[in-house]
Design an enzyme around this catalytic site. Structure first.
Site: not given
Length: 352
Positions: A238-240, A200-201
């Site tokens: 998770i992409k953050q 998830l972006w």
């Protein structure tokens, strides 16, 4: 002691980032990346054997194979950012094959891109490097511009082209976020049924997050909560964006938080701010990968290495960097991705 080349690239930030040893959140409370990540973290979960196999394909590929870390090459630009804005500086990347070639030559764990980019080259490359299909996008051709994410294809199509996983963006805080939440949670559920992993972006987006000239879209507290929402819909990674400040909740005066977030769980050190993001990913059970950000030219290499050092020392799982690599000649892009991986293979750069 870190590799001297890493220290040289960090310049006057080297001591500040490499020697930091008093984080607000102790590393013993986190589930840290490692070669046994799948067995240690995921064996008790509801993820199927097929999903675990896809995770192993990702974490077992490329130069960082079986370290617990990953470096994903993402090129979902060309949609929101427009093809011209993204590729005019380096037109070879209008051709999808060059995107995949760069990821392979650099030794990345995976390549993440659009249905079109990966689909048109899937028979040639899907068995040579793990594919992550980005299933939704914003687009700025509409007038006036809107800030929404729209599904561009189906999860089944991503599975049919041989992808090991799907990626998606939710703009947490936006007027459309609950629609995106429903769409992507359903997409992630189906992807897991088919045996694919999910990334998830996990971005914030609301003009109200800018207060008195300060932008809190990348504050540790707001991005941390975005991460916590992302793992709740069972994102596997998770992409953050790397946090740039803190106190978003205090500035916007909306939602709920605790003063302990600021007095006990964070400081103003970038490693502490990133560690709060990790903490919100179920204390690191779900891997955090930070994005490399836009290309700024001469400082890109140093900026990318600094981001990798912060992510690794905070307890993150890796980096996902695109524009800094593809908006320059391919050999320079390969070199930049290699320098990032040097950070994760450097035993002298430890968890703070």
């Amino acid at each position: 002691m870190a590799n001297s080349k890493v220290s040289e690239l960090l310049g006057d930030k080297a001591e500040y980032l490499l020697d930091y040893s008093s984080p607000a959140i102790d590393k013993s409370t986190l589930h840290l990346p490692g070669p046994d990540h799948l067995d240690r973290v995921w064996k008790e979960s509801n993820r199927s054997n097929r999903v675990l196999g896809s995770m192993q394909q990702l974490l077992g590929h490329g130069r960082l194979a079986n370290t617990g870390y990953c470096n994903i090459f993402p090129v979902d630009q060309g949609i929101e950012h427009s093809a011209g804005a993204s590729f005019a500086i380096n037109p070879i990347y209008f051709d999808p094959e060059n995107i995949i070639k760069l990821a392979i030559e650099a030794g990345c764990n995976a390549v993440a891109s659009t249905y079109g980019v990966l689909g048109i080259m899937s028979r040639k490359y899907a068995h040579k490097i793990p594919f992550i299909v980005k299933i939704n996008h914003n687009e700025f051709l509409s007038l006036p511009n809107t800030y929404d994410q729209t599904l561009f294809g189906s999860v089944k199509d991503a599975w049919n082209m041989g992808a090991v996983g799907i990626g998606a963006t939710i703009y947490w805080g936006s007027a459309e976020s609950r629609k995106q939440l429903k769409e992507i949670s359903e997409a992630f559920e189906y992807a897991h049924e088919l045996g694919m992993l999910t990334i998830l972006w996990c971005y914030t987006r609301n003009n109200g997050f800018k207060v008195d000239g300060v932008d809190y879209h990348t504050s540790a507290d707001l991005t941390g909560q975005a991460n916590h929402l992302g793992v709740t819909i069972q994102a596997d990674i998770i992409k953050q964006k790397l946090p740039t400040n803190n106190g978003g909740y205090l500035a916007t005066k909306h939602g709920k938080t605790s003063p302990l977030v600021y007095s006990k769980l964070t400081t103003d050190h970038p490693i502490d701010l990133c560690r709060y993001q990790v903490l919100n990913c179920y204390a690191g059970r779900v891997g955090l990968i930070n994005s490399g950000g836009e290309s700024k030219g001469a400082s890109d290499m140093a900026d990318a290495v600094a981001t990798a050092v912060i992510n690794k020392r905070a307890g993150g799982m890796g980096l996902i960097l695109g524009r800094k690599a593809f908006q320059r000649p391919m050999n320079e892009g390969v070199e930049m991705l290699g320098k990032i991986m040097d950070v994760y293979t450097d035993e002298g750069i430890t968890i703070a």
